[in-house]
Design a protein around this motif. Sequence first.
Motif, mmCIF file in Angstrom:
data_model
loop_
_atom_site.group_PDB
_atom_site.id
_atom_site.type_symbol
_atom_site.label_atom_id
_atom_site.label_comp_id
_atom_site.label_asym_id
_atom_site.label_seq_id
_atom_site.Cartn_x
_atom_site.Cartn_y
_atom_site.Cartn_z
ATOM 1 N N TYR A 90 -16.774 3.403 40.048
ATOM 2 C CA TYR A 90 -15.452 2.834 39.891
ATOM 3 C C TYR A 90 -15.377 1.897 38.709
ATOM 4 N N ALA A 91 -16.363 0.971 38.562
ATOM 5 C CA ALA A 91 -16.349 -0.047 37.521
ATOM 6 C C ALA A 91 -14.748 -0.849 37.231
ATOM 7 N N LEU A 92 -14.161 -1.118 38.452
ATOM 8 C CA LEU A 92 -13.106 -2.198 38.666
ATOM 9 C C LEU A 92 -13.584 -3.230 38.119
ATOM 10 N N PHE A 93 -12.580 -4.297 37.655
ATOM 11 C CA PHE A 93 -12.865 -5.371 37.117
ATOM 12 C C PHE A 93 -12.954 -6.464 38.217
ATOM 13 N N PRO A 94 -13.997 -7.000 38.612
ATOM 14 C CA PRO A 94 -14.330 -7.786 39.665
ATOM 15 C C PRO A 94 -13.327 -9.078 39.838
ATOM 16 N N HIS A 95 -13.017 -9.557 38.599
ATOM 17 C CA HIS A 95 -12.441 -10.956 38.623
ATOM 18 C C HIS A 95 -10.992 -10.900 38.632
ATOM 19 N N MET A 96 -10.598 -9.475 38.593
ATOM 20 C CA MET A 96 -9.161 -9.316 38.488
ATOM 21 C C MET A 96 -8.373 -8.684 39.910
ATOM 22 N N ASN A 97 -7.240 -9.041 40.101
ATOM 23 C CA ASN A 97 -6.547 -8.481 41.383
ATOM 24 C C ASN A 97 -6.230 -6.842 41.105
ATOM 25 N N ILE A 98 -5.889 -6.197 41.953
ATOM 26 C CA ILE A 98 -5.538 -4.950 42.057
ATOM 27 C C ILE A 98 -4.523 -4.683 40.711
ATOM 28 N N TRP A 99 -3.557 -5.291 40.918
ATOM 29 C CA TRP A 99 -2.247 -5.282 39.900
ATOM 30 C C TRP A 99 -3.001 -5.544 38.542
ATOM 31 N N ASN A 100 -3.556 -6.707 38.323
ATOM 32 C CA ASN A 100 -4.331 -6.841 36.924
ATOM 33 C C ASN A 100 -5.290 -5.838 36.480
ATOM 34 N N ASN A 101 -6.037 -5.076 37.425
ATOM 35 C CA ASN A 101 -6.686 -4.064 37.245
ATOM 36 C C ASN A 101 -5.984 -2.770 36.676
ATOM 37 N N VAL A 102 -5.052 -2.452 37.191
ATOM 38 C CA VAL A 102 -4.085 -1.417 37.132
ATOM 39 C C VAL A 102 -3.326 -1.746 35.647
ATOM 40 N N ALA A 103 -2.934 -3.106 35.447
ATOM 41 C CA ALA A 103 -2.019 -3.231 34.221
ATOM 42 C C ALA A 103 -3.050 -3.258 32.935
ATOM 43 N N TYR A 104 -4.216 -3.514 33.143
ATOM 44 C CA TYR A 104 -5.190 -3.915 31.741
ATOM 45 C C TYR A 104 -4.593 -2.930 30.830
ATOM 46 N N GLY A 105 -4.772 -1.668 30.994
ATOM 47 C CA GLY A 105 -4.485 -0.681 29.837
ATOM 48 C C GLY A 105 -3.194 -1.120 28.982
ATOM 49 N N LEU A 106 -2.318 -1.324 29.930
ATOM 50 C CA LEU A 106 -0.856 -1.558 29.277
ATOM 51 C C LEU A 106 -0.802 -2.798 28.469
ATOM 52 N N LYS A 107 -1.399 -4.007 29.033
ATOM 53 C CA LYS A 107 -1.693 -4.985 28.541
ATOM 54 C C LYS A 107 -2.329 -5.106 26.983
ATOM 55 N N MET A 108 -3.421 -3.975 26.873
ATOM 56 C CA MET A 108 -3.982 -3.943 25.944
ATOM 57 C C MET A 108 -3.082 -3.456 24.857
ATOM 58 N N LYS A 109 -2.308 -2.675 25.125
ATOM 59 C CA LYS A 109 -1.348 -2.064 24.273
ATOM 60 C C LYS A 109 -0.284 -2.742 24.007
ATOM 61 N N LYS A 110 0.065 -3.850 24.477
ATOM 62 C CA LYS A 110 1.042 -4.936 24.375
ATOM 63 C C LYS A 110 2.282 -4.275 24.514
ATOM 64 N N VAL A 111 2.191 -3.721 25.797
ATOM 65 C CA VAL A 111 3.466 -3.219 26.433
ATOM 66 C C VAL A 111 4.311 -4.458 27.164
ATOM 67 N N LYS A 112 5.703 -4.372 27.127
ATOM 68 C CA LYS A 112 6.412 -5.358 27.417
ATOM 69 C C LYS A 112 6.217 -5.775 29.066
ATOM 70 N N LYS A 113 6.399 -6.987 29.458
ATOM 71 C CA LYS A 113 6.120 -7.204 30.972
ATOM 72 C C LYS A 113 6.735 -6.853 31.700
ATOM 73 N N GLU A 114 8.026 -6.563 31.791
ATOM 74 C CA GLU A 114 8.918 -5.839 32.735
ATOM 75 C C GLU A 114 8.523 -4.461 32.845
ATOM 76 N N GLU A 115 8.104 -4.014 31.537
ATOM 77 C CA GLU A 115 7.812 -2.364 31.751
ATOM 78 C C GLU A 115 6.320 -2.219 32.299
ATOM 79 N N ILE A 116 5.614 -3.084 32.143
ATOM 80 C CA ILE A 116 4.209 -3.215 32.705
ATOM 81 C C ILE A 116 4.502 -3.193 34.314
ATOM 82 N N SER A 117 5.049 -4.102 34.837
ATOM 83 C CA SER A 117 5.529 -4.410 36.182
ATOM 84 C C SER A 117 6.279 -3.071 36.718
ATOM 85 N N ARG A 118 7.092 -2.529 36.036
ATOM 86 C CA ARG A 118 7.612 -1.213 36.555
ATOM 87 C C ARG A 118 6.540 -0.179 36.631
ATOM 88 N N GLN A 119 5.583 0.133 35.732
ATOM 89 C CA GLN A 119 4.576 1.046 35.813
ATOM 90 C C GLN A 119 3.498 1.004 36.538
#
Lengths: 264, 376
Positions: free
Chosen positions: B88-117
């Motif tokens: 699985y290689a989930l990030f143990p120090h991040m909650n589920i939301w942050n785990n899922v959002a990681y890829g979009l954060k790296m792509k610098k997607v807008k915050k509202e868009e990340i939340s929605r996706q």
Amino acid sequence: MRSRQKKIGRILSSIYSYLVYLFLYLPIFIIILFSFNTSERNIVFEGFTFEWYLKLFDNGVLLNAYGNTLFVGFISTVIATVIGTLASYGMSKYKFKGKGIIDILLYIPVVIPEIVLGISLLAIFNLSNIPMGLTSLIIAHATFSIPFVVFTVNARLAGFDRSVEEAAMDLGAGRIKTFFTVTLPIILPGVISGAFLAFTLSVDDIIISFFTTGPGSNTFPLKVMELTKTGVAPDVYALTTIVFIVTVAVTFITQRDKKKPIKG
Amino acid sequence: MEERKAIVEIKNVNKIFGENHVVHDLDLTIYKGEFLTMLGPSGCGKTTILRMIGGFEEPTGGQILVEGERVEDKEPFERNVNTVFQSYALFPHMNIWNNVAYGLKMKKVKKEEISRQVAEMLQLVRLNGFEKRYPSQLSGGQKQRVAIARALINRPKVLLLDEPLGALDLKLRKEMQLELKNLQKKLGITFVYVTHDQEEALTMSDRIAVMNQGYLDQLDTPERVYEKPATKFVADFIGESNIFEATISHMTGDTASIGLEVGNALCLLEKGVSYSLSEMVYACVRPEKVLFSAGEAEGFNIKGVVKEQIYVGNIIKSNIIIANGQMVILSRLDIDEVPKVGEAVNIYWNPDDVVLMKSRGYQIHHVIENASLGGD
């Protein structure tokens, strides 16, 4: 009959543990006690006073020495933590020739007598014209602290799942971003323990500091050593007491934070 | 058949780790939108292939193209594929939301868009309400779903899955198999799935690539892989098989009479393959296709004795020992007629139920090559 024996055993074992703790803490307790003593000679307790705590703040030399200790401790800890963490990370991640030897070499500064390390550092500083003072102290302290940081970070990295880093890269993070967003947060408890250890070692150190310090850059332990020749005044006890209380407080706080989980 | 568009092309890829030649001259085209499974026992090179597509291993030779673009030299973060890792290689120090959002954060997607996706993804894998939890607070199946959501949120062209269900118990596995298959159909993303579980491969895949010691033995639909295994290894690895060593003794039209060690049998020759008399072949018959009778059937004379019977749910397996000591498995539903233990029977089969296989030339070639070059 049986239960009676058990009861005696229990009492004896608790007496034993009380004695152990007494043995460990009695000297410290005496220091604290005598820091409140009205008499300047620490043989009998004559009366209670805060005088030494007030006098302490007039004792510029002593405070200056303690300032040096904290400064050297802080800077050398930062240097040792950065170098030690990167070394540990690199050595756990990559396989290269001579890695085994480097692993063993790391233990040597830990096991050789401090006096040897002290003299060697002195020789090097003289050869390379590094001025003796705070700079040489910081370099010396960072040097002997690095292995301890490496060991604590190694311990943390031993349980570290590399696929988490691969996952971060898979999700679009570059290598540096991966290190700072994933690797470092996961190994951080090890890094912090290593830093605390480095700081403690630095603040404590006498022998290596003795060889590597210069005029006007005495550390607190060196100053106390010097004072023992003429007699230690109770204001030193006062400072020691303050340091002790701060250290105990910090220890309690860090121990409480240590119980966080390592893996998901 | 409609025109299929290649999404991943693996061309003549080799991978050598030190002295281990893990992947041999692999050519494999993966089409857009398909569910392709790499199946094989551990150490067959299937995970290595996946890691080469993902960018975690570099091929020793050959090319890998994703959407027509060469990617061998690209870093994992430069490729438009995502991986679901075995652990699985989930990030143990991040909650589920942050785990899922990681890829979009790296792509610098807008915050509202990340939340929605992220909300959308968690909805898709039925984990809404788990945003604040940490990976250590989830069950295996839930972790798996987070890993899938975390990969899918990046809208990869190809999703690579490395034995994703390996750590789950049987019941959960079955559920997740269906869930994954449905997800793949719904999203239309190409899935490349690695497993050693043949049942899993047969259930989920559009095509199966069966790997054997670094070679691609067969690449075909699940039905074809089961019905017409290309090699002895495939026949053996997928489902149960009775495999007989034989030589071709007569050929009349498309039927051949083959000589086994213990007697004769009939089988249908594979179309488009040329055979010669006295050629060594393997004849493979599935246990449910083995027939038995008291007397000899025409063209067959294989005799055996029923040694034991095993009940597997509603199926009865009879182990029949033939003259050379080989065990032939015959399986029947429990409502069908079965031979009695200790009974002497004649074994035969319908000639078109046999799969005839040549011995693998290139493997022999490889052995010779190894021997002459001193193993390297």
